[in-house]
Scaffold this motif. Structure first.
Motif, PDB file in Angstrom:
ATOM      1  N   TRP A 172      -5.015   9.678   3.700  1.00  0.00           N
ATOM      2  CA  TRP A 172      -4.946   8.949   4.969  1.00  0.00           C
ATOM      3  C   TRP A 172      -5.242   9.844   6.158  1.00  0.00           C
ATOM      4  N   SER A 173      -5.712  11.056   5.913  1.00  0.00           N
ATOM      5  CA  SER A 173      -6.198  11.905   7.006  1.00  0.00           C
ATOM      6  C   SER A 173      -7.379  11.222   7.679  1.00  0.00           C
ATOM      7  N   THR A 174      -7.445  11.288   9.006  1.00  0.00           N
ATOM      8  CA  THR A 174      -8.507  10.602   9.740  1.00  0.00           C
ATOM      9  C   THR A 174      -9.191  11.566  10.702  1.00  0.00           C
ATOM     10  N   GLY A 175     -10.472  11.300  10.956  1.00  0.00           N
ATOM     11  CA  GLY A 175     -11.215  12.106  11.914  1.00  0.00           C
ATOM     12  C   GLY A 175     -11.223  13.565  11.513  1.00  0.00           C
ATOM     13  N   ARG A 176     -10.985  14.433  12.485  1.00  0.00           N
ATOM     14  CA  ARG A 176     -11.015  15.868  12.211  1.00  0.00           C
ATOM     15  C   ARG A 176      -9.650  16.435  11.855  1.00  0.00           C
ATOM     16  N   ASP A 177      -8.609  15.589  11.920  1.00  0.00           N
ATOM     17  CA  ASP A 177      -7.271  16.025  11.520  1.00  0.00           C
ATOM     18  C   ASP A 177      -7.142  15.919  10.006  1.00  0.00           C
TER      19      ASP A 177
ATOM     20  N   THR B 189       2.905   6.589   7.349  1.00  0.00           N
ATOM     21  CA  THR B 189       1.608   6.766   8.015  1.00  0.00           C
ATOM     22  C   THR B 189       1.659   7.771   9.159  1.00  0.00           C
ATOM     23  N   ASN B 190       2.858   8.191   9.554  1.00  0.00           N
ATOM     24  CA  ASN B 190       3.010   9.192  10.615  1.00  0.00           C
ATOM     25  C   ASN B 190       3.272  10.542   9.960  1.00  0.00           C
TER      26      ASN B 190
ATOM     27  N   ARG C  96       0.839  -1.191   0.000  1.00  0.00           N
ATOM     28  CA  ARG C  96       0.000   0.000   0.000  1.00  0.00           C
ATOM     29  C   ARG C  96       0.881   1.250   0.000  1.00  0.00           C
ATOM     30  N   ARG C  97       0.518   2.196  -0.851  1.00  0.00           N
ATOM     31  CA  ARG C  97       1.278   3.433  -0.984  1.00  0.00           C
ATOM     32  C   ARG C  97       0.329   4.607  -1.227  1.00  0.00           C
ATOM     33  N   ILE C  98       0.830   5.786  -0.914  1.00  0.00           N
ATOM     34  CA  ILE C  98       0.254   7.018  -1.425  1.00  0.00           C
ATOM     35  C   ILE C  98       1.043   7.376  -2.681  1.00  0.00           C
TER      36      ILE C  98
END
Length: 404
Positions: A378-383, A135-136, A104-106
């Motif tokens: 890969w942004s998640t939630g409100r971030d 991912t970080n 998996r990649r961006i």
């Protein structure tokens, strides 16, 4: 400058083939601001920003938006100048390649790019691609080393030039005919990568350019090689080409794109050439991306199949390069507004709207000339992490904000 074989879009459309040409370089020397009006790049005019900052990341104060790190250029931790021969570039359109771990990649598609400023032609390329598995995002986006023949490594390169990100799609490089070919959107479906490119006929003044067409390219090897399909051309010039959708006034509103997958559809957000038009919307079943006859358009009467001329604006101008992301409970749109000098955020409960009023995230006064905000998928939630390019550096940075 390394030799290149360039298949200009004007000739691909007219003759269904490619023509070998010498690579065309930008007219300005390296180190200049992103000068859409002077021959390269999709940025803005430095005349609007006297004393614009360079090299340093902007300090945006105590608000929810902050700059994280440079992604490209000599001041980035990636040192793309030394490792990829990319000392200046813009855009960084991002999408998930759809692969399972560990592959998996961006994928990140960039616009007009230069390398060694002392080399003949400044090692000019019309577009390049990079990959990341990072991912970080709190400290930036790490891009691994390029490896010839490795479709999961940092960038497509040739064995004879392992530190030189190669061009994906060529262009004639002739002002007034086809100056460059620039990616505007990317997505993956069932292991196939798709990029929508625009063929730029000529640059104008600040935020202005004129296009020949937009067209979809595909890759079956994780972005390593690309095939552009002339049957997907949305023509913006009066050409008569067998097998290609004929000129329609509605095609003018889909010269630049943003892709979103949702509910079995690919939602395709379109804008006209330049940065001052409104945003429009079409959608197509994911398996039929390359079939223009299968698209539906959002109109005053809801979704209408096949009639691009009936599409109506979903967001008023001025909408520059844009991206759309689903957070899990709402849809988020980012774009640059050249009229207000800000990167703006809107939200909506559905892909077509209604979209909220604009919320400025970064202004020209705060950060210099930022443009082309592209959301990290890969942004998640409100971030919300997103890239943006800065005129004065002609490079790309990562930023972070909060969806309120």
């Amino acid at each position: 400058m390394r030799p290149a074989v360039i298949g200009g879009w004007a000739l691909v459309l007219a003759f269904g083939g490619t023509v070998p040409l010498a690579a065309q370089a930008g007219a300005e020397p390296c180190g200049h601001e992103s000068p859409s009006g002077s021959g390269f790049g999709s940025g803005g005019s430095a005349d609007l920003l006297p004393g614009a900052p360079k090299d340093r990341l902007p300090d945006l104060g105590p608000g929810p938006t902050r700059a994280v790190a440079w992604l490209t250029g000599p001041h980035s931790d990636n040192r793309t100048d030394a490792r990829f021969s990319v000392s200046g570039t813009d855009l960084a359109i991002m999408w998930d390649n759809g692969a399972a771990e560990p592959d998996r990649r961006i994928l990140m598609a960039f616009g007009d790019t230069f390398g060694d400023c002392s080399a003949p032609g400044e090692e000019w390329r019309h577009n390049v691609l990079m990959r990341s598995a990072d991912t970080n995002l709190t400290d930036g986006i790490d891009v691994p080393d390029p490896v010839p023949g490795d479709i999961h490594a940092g960038s497509p390169v040739h064995a004879h030039a392992p530190d030189f990100s190669r061009e994906l799609v060529g262009a004639l490089g002739i002002e007034g005919i086809e100056k460059t070919v620039i990616p505007t959107a990317g997505i993956s479906v069932d292991g196939v990568q798709y990029i929508n490119f625009m063929s730029v006929r000529a640059w104008g003044g600040h935020g202005e350019w004129w296009t020949n067409a937009s067209m979809i390219g595909t890759s079956a090897d994780n972005g390593e090689t690309w095939h552009v399909d002339p049957a997907t051309a949305r023509l913006n010039v009066p050409l008569d080409i067998p097998g290609v959708q004929q000129l329609s006034s509605g095609n003018a509103n889909f010269q630049q794109h943003a892709y979103l997958r949702h509910g079995g559809y690919l939602y395709d957000y379109g804008t006209p050439q330049g940065r001052f038009g409104a945003a429009f919307l079409s959608r197509v079943p994911e398996q039929q991306i390359l079939d223009l006859a299968a698209y539906e358009y959002w109109t005053a009467d809801g979704w209408i199949p096949g009639d691009v001329d009936r599409a109506v604006p979903i967001v008023p101008g001025a909408v520059g390069e844009l991206s759309v992301h689903f957070t899990g409970d709402r849809f988020v749109m980012l774009y640059g507004n050249d009229a207000t000098g800000a990167i703006e955020l809107r939200t909506s409960p559905s892909p077509e709207g209604p979209w909220s009023g604009p919320r400025p995230l970064v202004t020209r006064d705060e950060a210099g000339g930022l443009y082309a905000p592209f959301i990290h998928p890969w942004s998640t939630g409100r971030d919300l992490y997103f890239t943006a390019s800065r005129w004065s550096d002609y490079n790309v940075m990562l930023l972070r904000t909060t969806v309120l």
